[in-house]
Design a protein around this motif. Structure first.
Motif, PDB file in Angstrom:
ATOM      1  N   CYS A  19      11.575 -51.740  63.070  1.00 31.64           N
ATOM      2  CA  CYS A  19      10.209 -51.664  62.560  1.00 31.64           C
ATOM      3  C   CYS A  19      10.189 -51.009  61.184  1.00 31.64           C
ATOM      4  CB  CYS A  19       9.331 -50.857  63.509  1.00 31.64           C
ATOM      5  SG  CYS A  19       9.343 -51.481  65.195  1.00 31.64           S
ATOM      6  N   ALA A  20       9.251 -51.441  60.361  1.00 30.25           N
ATOM      7  CA  ALA A  20       9.061 -50.903  59.020  1.00 30.25           C
ATOM      8  C   ALA A  20       7.698 -50.224  58.970  1.00 30.25           C
ATOM      9  CB  ALA A  20       9.143 -52.031  57.993  1.00 30.25           C
ATOM     10  N   LEU A  21       7.699 -48.904  58.774  1.00 30.54           N
ATOM     11  CA  LEU A  21       6.463 -48.123  58.682  1.00 30.54           C
ATOM     12  C   LEU A  21       6.164 -47.834  57.218  1.00 30.54           C
ATOM     13  CD1 LEU A  21       7.303 -45.485  61.459  1.00 30.54           C
ATOM     14  CD2 LEU A  21       5.890 -47.539  61.714  1.00 30.54           C
ATOM     15  N   PRO A  22       4.928 -48.053  56.752  1.00 31.65           N
ATOM     16  CA  PRO A  22       4.604 -47.783  55.346  1.00 31.65           C
ATOM     17  C   PRO A  22       4.857 -46.304  55.026  1.00 31.65           C
ATOM     18  CG  PRO A  22       2.754 -48.841  56.485  1.00 31.65           C
ATOM     19  CD  PRO A  22       3.765 -48.494  57.520  1.00 31.65           C
ATOM     20  N   LEU A  23       5.674 -46.061  54.021  1.00 33.92           N
ATOM     21  CA  LEU A  23       6.072 -44.690  53.700  1.00 33.92           C
ATOM     22  C   LEU A  23       4.876 -43.806  53.352  1.00 33.92           C
ATOM     23  CD1 LEU A  23       8.372 -42.695  53.411  1.00 33.92           C
ATOM     24  CD2 LEU A  23       8.564 -43.384  51.023  1.00 33.92           C
ATOM     25  N   GLU A  24       3.846 -44.378  52.744  1.00 38.78           N
ATOM     26  CA  GLU A  24       2.693 -43.548  52.349  1.00 38.78           C
ATOM     27  C   GLU A  24       1.939 -42.981  53.548  1.00 38.78           C
ATOM     28  OE1 GLU A  24       1.360 -47.913  52.063  1.00 38.78           O
ATOM     29  OE2 GLU A  24       3.096 -46.774  51.426  1.00 38.78           O
ATOM     30  N   GLU A  25       2.200 -43.502  54.746  1.00 40.33           N
ATOM     31  CA  GLU A  25       1.547 -42.996  55.956  1.00 40.33           C
ATOM     32  C   GLU A  25       2.430 -42.029  56.753  1.00 40.33           C
ATOM     33  OE1 GLU A  25      -1.527 -43.505  56.321  1.00 40.33           O
ATOM     34  OE2 GLU A  25      -1.768 -45.126  54.867  1.00 40.33           O
ATOM     35  N   VAL A  26       3.669 -41.837  56.305  1.00 46.41           N
ATOM     36  CA  VAL A  26       4.616 -40.980  57.016  1.00 46.41           C
ATOM     37  C   VAL A  26       4.575 -39.578  56.422  1.00 46.41           C
ATOM     38  CG1 VAL A  26       7.077 -40.602  57.513  1.00 46.41           C
ATOM     39  CG2 VAL A  26       6.128 -42.921  57.580  1.00 46.41           C
ATOM     40  N   GLU A  27       4.437 -38.573  57.289  1.00 48.57           N
ATOM     41  CA  GLU A  27       4.501 -37.187  56.815  1.00 48.57           C
ATOM     42  C   GLU A  27       5.933 -36.677  56.817  1.00 48.57           C
ATOM     43  OE1 GLU A  27       1.715 -35.061  59.328  1.00 48.57           O
ATOM     44  OE2 GLU A  27       0.222 -35.201  57.741  1.00 48.57           O
ATOM     45  N   GLU A  28       6.631 -36.872  57.941  1.00 44.25           N
ATOM     46  CA  GLU A  28       8.010 -36.405  58.049  1.00 44.25           C
ATOM     47  C   GLU A  28       8.659 -36.988  59.301  1.00 44.25           C
ATOM     48  OE1 GLU A  28       8.553 -32.175  59.143  1.00 44.25           O
ATOM     49  OE2 GLU A  28       6.425 -32.143  59.641  1.00 44.25           O
ATOM     50  N   THR A  29       9.982 -36.871  59.352  1.00 43.77           N
ATOM     51  CA  THR A  29      10.709 -37.195  60.573  1.00 43.77           C
ATOM     52  C   THR A  29      11.282 -35.889  61.102  1.00 43.77           C
ATOM     53  OG1 THR A  29      12.845 -37.601  59.501  1.00 43.77           O
ATOM     54  CG2 THR A  29      11.319 -39.468  59.680  1.00 43.77           C
ATOM     55  N   MET A  30      11.478 -35.827  62.411  1.00 45.12           N
ATOM     56  CA  MET A  30      11.946 -34.577  63.008  1.00 45.12           C
ATOM     57  C   MET A  30      12.635 -34.843  64.336  1.00 45.12           C
ATOM     58  SD  MET A  30       8.167 -33.278  64.204  1.00 45.12           S
ATOM     59  CE  MET A  30       7.392 -34.079  62.828  1.00 45.12           C
ATOM     60  N   ARG A  31      13.372 -33.848  64.796  1.00 40.85           N
ATOM     61  CA  ARG A  31      13.912 -33.919  66.145  1.00 40.85           C
ATOM     62  C   ARG A  31      12.745 -33.909  67.123  1.00 40.85           C
ATOM     63  NH1 ARG A  31      17.034 -29.039  64.970  1.00 40.85           N
ATOM     64  NH2 ARG A  31      18.235 -29.781  63.228  1.00 40.85           N
ATOM     65  N   PRO A  32      12.940 -34.506  68.301  1.00 47.15           N
ATOM     66  CA  PRO A  32      11.854 -34.481  69.288  1.00 47.15           C
ATOM     67  C   PRO A  32      11.502 -33.048  69.680  1.00 47.15           C
ATOM     68  CG  PRO A  32      13.596 -35.966  69.982  1.00 47.15           C
ATOM     69  CD  PRO A  32      14.105 -35.227  68.782  1.00 47.15           C
ATOM     70  N   LEU A  33      10.246 -32.845  69.901  1.00 50.61           N
ATOM     71  CA  LEU A  33       9.728 -31.556  70.337  1.00 50.61           C
ATOM     72  C   LEU A  33       9.337 -31.657  71.807  1.00 50.61           C
ATOM     73  CD1 LEU A  33       7.459 -30.987  67.217  1.00 50.61           C
ATOM     74  CD2 LEU A  33       9.647 -29.845  67.702  1.00 50.61           C
ATOM     75  N   PRO A  34       9.147 -30.530  72.484  1.00 51.71           N
ATOM     76  CA  PRO A  34       8.678 -30.592  73.875  1.00 51.71           C
ATOM     77  C   PRO A  34       7.332 -31.324  73.964  1.00 51.71           C
ATOM     78  CG  PRO A  34       9.426 -28.374  73.332  1.00 51.71           C
ATOM     79  CD  PRO A  34       9.399 -29.155  72.042  1.00 51.71           C
ATOM     80  N   VAL A  35       7.193 -32.141  74.991  1.00 46.08           N
ATOM     81  CA  VAL A  35       5.979 -32.940  75.184  1.00 46.08           C
ATOM     82  C   VAL A  35       5.338 -32.547  76.502  1.00 46.08           C
ATOM     83  CG1 VAL A  35       5.038 -35.272  75.473  1.00 46.08           C
ATOM     84  CG2 VAL A  35       6.947 -34.875  73.893  1.00 46.08           C
ATOM     85  N   ARG A  36       4.047 -32.235  76.449  1.00 44.20           N
ATOM     86  CA  ARG A  36       3.285 -31.914  77.651  1.00 44.20           C
ATOM     87  C   ARG A  36       2.497 -33.152  78.058  1.00 44.20           C
ATOM     88  NH1 ARG A  36      -0.524 -27.173  76.806  1.00 44.20           N
ATOM     89  NH2 ARG A  36       1.432 -26.405  75.968  1.00 44.20           N
ATOM     90  N   PRO A  37       2.733 -33.694  79.261  1.00 47.01           N
ATOM     91  CA  PRO A  37       2.002 -34.897  79.700  1.00 47.01           C
ATOM     92  C   PRO A  37       0.495 -34.653  79.762  1.00 47.01           C
ATOM     93  CG  PRO A  37       3.832 -34.408  81.173  1.00 47.01           C
ATOM     94  CD  PRO A  37       3.686 -33.229  80.258  1.00 47.01           C
ATOM     95  N   VAL A  38      -0.255 -35.741  79.594  1.00 43.40           N
ATOM     96  CA  VAL A  38      -1.713 -35.690  79.655  1.00 43.40           C
ATOM     97  C   VAL A  38      -2.156 -36.652  80.751  1.00 43.40           C
ATOM     98  CG1 VAL A  38      -3.846 -36.171  78.389  1.00 43.40           C
ATOM     99  CG2 VAL A  38      -1.892 -35.165  77.200  1.00 43.40           C
ATOM    100  N   ALA A  39      -2.972 -36.159  81.670  1.00 42.61           N
ATOM    101  CA  ALA A  39      -3.460 -36.996  82.768  1.00 42.61           C
ATOM    102  C   ALA A  39      -4.298 -38.148  82.236  1.00 42.61           C
ATOM    103  CB  ALA A  39      -4.284 -36.150  83.736  1.00 42.61           C
ATOM    104  N   SER A  40      -4.171 -39.291  82.849  1.00 39.08           N
ATOM    105  CA  SER A  40      -4.969 -40.490  82.549  1.00 39.08           C
ATOM    106  C   SER A  40      -4.737 -41.058  81.155  1.00 39.08           C
ATOM    107  CB  SER A  40      -6.464 -40.214  82.737  1.00 39.08           C
ATOM    108  OG  SER A  40      -6.710 -39.771  84.045  1.00 39.08           O
ATOM    109  N   ALA A  41      -3.636 -40.699  80.530  1.00 37.91           N
ATOM    110  CA  ALA A  41      -3.330 -41.259  79.208  1.00 37.91           C
ATOM    111  C   ALA A  41      -2.784 -42.674  79.371  1.00 37.91           C
ATOM    112  CB  ALA A  41      -2.309 -40.382  78.493  1.00 37.91           C
ATOM    113  N   PRO A  42      -2.982 -43.533  78.369  1.00 39.70           N
ATOM    114  CA  PRO A  42      -2.379 -44.873  78.431  1.00 39.70           C
ATOM    115  C   PRO A  42      -0.862 -44.752  78.534  1.00 39.70           C
ATOM    116  CG  PRO A  42      -3.823 -44.645  76.518  1.00 39.70           C
ATOM    117  CD  PRO A  42      -3.733 -43.305  77.158  1.00 39.70           C
ATOM    118  N   VAL A  43      -0.220 -45.795  79.027  1.00 37.89           N
ATOM    119  CA  VAL A  43       1.213 -45.775  79.289  1.00 37.89           C
ATOM    120  C   VAL A  43       2.034 -45.468  78.031  1.00 37.89           C
ATOM    121  CG1 VAL A  43       1.532 -48.252  78.988  1.00 37.89           C
ATOM    122  CG2 VAL A  43       3.062 -47.005  80.493  1.00 37.89           C
TER     123      VAL A  43
END
Length: 159
Positions: A19-43
């Motif tokens: 995939c090609a993401l427009p650079l002007e919309e990208v803030e930064e890339t990073m290692r994954p951070l801890p993710v807290r699940p959210v109930a009833s979120a889309p898949v």
């Protein structure tokens, strides 16, 4: 050197998709951070993470494209922080492949990323954040033959 009419994109891989993401919309890339699940979120929404002191939804690009749930196994290679209304969104990808300049002629042959998401996710995505939907609509899937040309120093596919 980029040609006139070329745009710079951050190239990422999510499962088998390039995939090609427009650079002007990208803030930064990073290692994954801890993710807290959210109930009833889309898949395709893995949950919420704290990025630079702000809560940010984590969207699995692979789950968005293929309609299957995000693996959530912690194998994710990178997060790409994208600008969004009132903050940012962390896009979960398998690999960040670098920057590439694509000209308008090439983009005409490359399918828009959101066209590949035929699993009813666009309604959810539009409700979550219209600006994120606009960013992803400007992103493109990159077919293997186009990627092969981009990887060649001359920009031409090898014979």
């Amino acid at each position: 050197m980029p040609t006139q009419g070329a745009r710079c994109f951050l190239m990422v891989r999510a499962r088998a998709w390039m995939c090609a993401l427009p650079l002007e919309e990208v803030e930064e890339t990073m290692r994954p951070l801890p993710v807290r699940p959210v109930a009833s979120a889309p898949v395709f929404v893995r949950g919420v993470s704290v990025v630079r002191g702000q809560s940010a939804p984590v969207v699995s690009l692979a789950a968005l494209l293929d309609g299957e749930g995000a693996a959530g196994s912690g194998d994710t290679a990178r997060f790409v922080s994208l600008k969004a209304t009132g903050g940012r969104v962390a896009l979960e990808v398998d690999a960040v492949l670098g920057l590439r300049w694509l000209d308008e002629a090439t983009l005409g042959d490359v399918p828009p990323l959101l066209r590949a998401s035929a699993h009813g996710h666009l309604d959810y995505l539009g409700a979550l954040d219209g600006q994120l939907m606009a960013v992803l609509d400007a992103a493109h899937l990159v077919p293997p033959d186009v990627w092969a040309r981009l990887e060649q120093p001359s920009g031409k596919a090898s014979a």
